[in-house]
Write an enzyme that holds these catalytic residues in place. Structure first.
Site, mmCIF file in Angstrom:
data_model
loop_
_atom_site.group_PDB
_atom_site.id
_atom_site.type_symbol
_atom_site.label_atom_id
_atom_site.label_comp_id
_atom_site.label_asym_id
_atom_site.label_seq_id
_atom_site.Cartn_x
_atom_site.Cartn_y
_atom_site.Cartn_z
ATOM 1 N N ASP A 23 15.447 -4.648 -1.124
ATOM 2 C CA ASP A 23 14.593 -4.930 -2.282
ATOM 3 C C ASP A 23 15.442 -5.556 -3.381
ATOM 4 O OD1 ASP A 23 12.701 -5.056 -4.273
ATOM 5 O OD2 ASP A 23 12.170 -2.935 -4.195
ATOM 6 N N ALA A 76 11.145 6.219 -6.319
ATOM 7 C CA ALA A 76 9.792 6.115 -5.777
ATOM 8 C C ALA A 76 9.566 4.780 -5.089
ATOM 9 C CB ALA A 76 8.773 6.304 -6.896
ATOM 10 N N ASP A 77 10.094 3.704 -5.664
ATOM 11 C CA ASP A 77 9.883 2.388 -5.067
ATOM 12 C C ASP A 77 10.517 2.301 -3.680
ATOM 13 O OD1 ASP A 77 12.410 2.623 -6.243
ATOM 14 O OD2 ASP A 77 12.504 0.526 -6.856
ATOM 15 N N ASP A 122 3.587 -0.618 -10.153
ATOM 16 C CA ASP A 122 4.987 -0.394 -9.791
ATOM 17 C C ASP A 122 5.818 -0.539 -11.055
ATOM 18 O OD1 ASP A 122 7.520 -0.270 -8.668
ATOM 19 O OD2 ASP A 122 7.454 -2.335 -7.900
ATOM 20 N N ALA A 123 6.211 0.592 -11.638
ATOM 21 C CA ALA A 123 6.962 0.587 -12.895
ATOM 22 C C ALA A 123 8.448 0.631 -12.596
ATOM 23 C CB ALA A 123 6.540 1.765 -13.769
ATOM 24 N N GLY A 124 9.088 -0.524 -12.697
ATOM 25 C CA GLY A 124 10.508 -0.624 -12.420
ATOM 26 C C GLY A 124 11.340 -0.610 -13.678
ATOM 27 N N VAL A 141 7.074 -3.851 -15.288
ATOM 28 C CA VAL A 141 5.982 -3.076 -14.715
ATOM 29 C C VAL A 141 5.018 -4.079 -14.093
ATOM 30 C CG1 VAL A 141 4.149 -1.387 -15.096
ATOM 31 C CG2 VAL A 141 6.206 -1.344 -16.519
ATOM 32 N N VAL A 142 4.757 -3.927 -12.794
ATOM 33 C CA VAL A 142 3.859 -4.825 -12.079
ATOM 34 C C VAL A 142 2.521 -4.126 -11.874
ATOM 35 C CG1 VAL A 142 3.457 -6.117 -9.941
ATOM 36 C CG2 VAL A 142 5.765 -5.981 -10.918
#
EC number: 2.7.1.33
Length: 260
Positions: free
Chosen positions: A131, A110-111, A6-8, A12-13
Site C-alpha cells: 500500500d 486498520a487499513d 478510509d481515514a489515513g 480521509v477518503v
C-alpha cells in the site's frame, strides 16, 4: 448506498458504494482531527449534490481509521447528518474475521487489516499486499487469509520531503519517472528524480524478493494506493493493481455484517 471512509494519516477518503460494490463517487480531504462533523457535512453535502446524490441516498456508514482522534467526529457525522450508526472496522459487528498472527495484534493498522481481508477475498494463495500511502507498507498473508506480518517503510513523498527539508539547496520536485532511462544524472534535478524514483523501485523489488524467499511458496503481489499505477509502469513485481482495495474491503465487511 454505503458511505465507506478510509481515514489515513494524510487524507480521509470518502467513497459512495452501491449494493454491487461499485464505487459511484469518491472524494478526499486532508486529515485534520480537529475537523468537526458540521464541517464534514457542509463539504460532503455539496460534493454529493455535484454528483447527483443526496444525504438520504446513504443508508450505511463504515469507517477505518489509523488516526484515533478523527474517529469521534466521523461518528457524529454519521449519526447527526446521515441518521445511521457508523460501523468501525475491527469492532463488533465488523471484526476482522481473520487470524492476526503477530506479536502485537492490537497494533495493526486498520487499513492494513482491511487490505488483507480484501486481497484474500479477491485472490487465492499466499499474498504480499503493498500500500503506497504516507508510509509504504508490505503485508504478508498466507493461503488461509491469516495476517503474518510485514514491513513499514517511509512513503516516497515522505522521503522526498525529508530530503528537501534537510538539504538547503535541493529544490522540490514532482514524483514522476525520470525523463530518460539513464541512471547517470547530468544536473541536480535529474539526479534527484533518479535517486527518488529508481531508488524507490529498487527498494520495492528488493523487499518483495526477500519476502518471497522467506515465505518459500508461490506468492502473488497486490499493489494499492495512489502511486501504485505509476510504479506499475516501471516494474514487473506486481501481479495485480487494485487502486481501491481499502474501500473494497470496507464494503465487503459492511455487507458481511448485514448478511449475518
Amino acid at each position: 448506498m454505503l458511505l465507506a471512509i478510509d481515514a489515513g494519516n494524510t487524507n480521509v477518503v470518502f467513497a459512495l458504494v452501491d449494493e454491487a460494490r461499485t464505487i459511484r463517487a469518491r472524494w478526499r480531504i486532508a486529515t485534520d482531527p480537529r475537523r468537526t462533523a458540521d464541517e464534514y457535512a457542509v463539504w460532503l453535502s455539496q460534493l454529493l449534490a455535484l454528483e447527483g446524490f443526496a444525504r438520504d441516498d446513504v443508508s450505511g456508514f463504515i469507517v477505518a481509521t489509523v488516526v484515533p482522534r478523527a474517529l469521534h467526529n466521523l461518528q457524529v457525522l454519521s449519526s447527526k447528518y446521515f441518521r445511521t450508526e457508523a460501523l468501525v472496522a475491527g469492532r463488533p459487528p465488523v471484526e476482522w474475521g481473520i487470524a492476526i498472527d503477530v506479536d502485537e495484534p492490537a497494533s495493526l493498522g486498520a487499513d492494513r487489516a482491511v487490505n488483507t481481508i480484501a486481497a484474500h477475498a479477491l485472490y487465492a494463495g499466499d499474498l504480499i499486499t503493498i500500500d503506497f500511502g504516507t508510509a509504504t507498507t508490505f503485508d504478508v498473508s498466507d493461503y488461509t487469509g491469516a495476517y503474518k506480518g510485514g514491513i513499514i517503510a517511509p512513503g516516497i513523498n515522505l522521503s522526498l520531503d525529508a530530503l528537501v527539508t534537510a538539504a538547503a539547496k535541493l529544490p522540490r520536485i514532482a514524483i514522476e519517472a525520470p525523463a530518460t532511462p539513464s541512471v547517470v544524472g547530468r544536473n541536480t534535478v535529474d539526479q534527484m528524480h533518479i535517486g527518488i524514483f529508481w531508488g524507490y523501485v529498487a527498494m520495492i523489488e528488493g523487499l518483495v524478493a526477500r519476502l518471497k524467499a522467506q515465505v518459500g511458496r508461490p506468492v502473488k503481489v497486490i499493489a494499492t494506493g495512489g502511486l501504485a499505477a505509476l510504479f506499475e509502469q516501471h516494474t514487473t513485481v506486481f501481479d495485480h493493481v487494485e487502486p481501491d482495495l481499502t474501500i473494497q474491503g470496507l464494503a465487503m465487511m459492511w455487507q458481511n455484517a448485514h448478511i449475518r
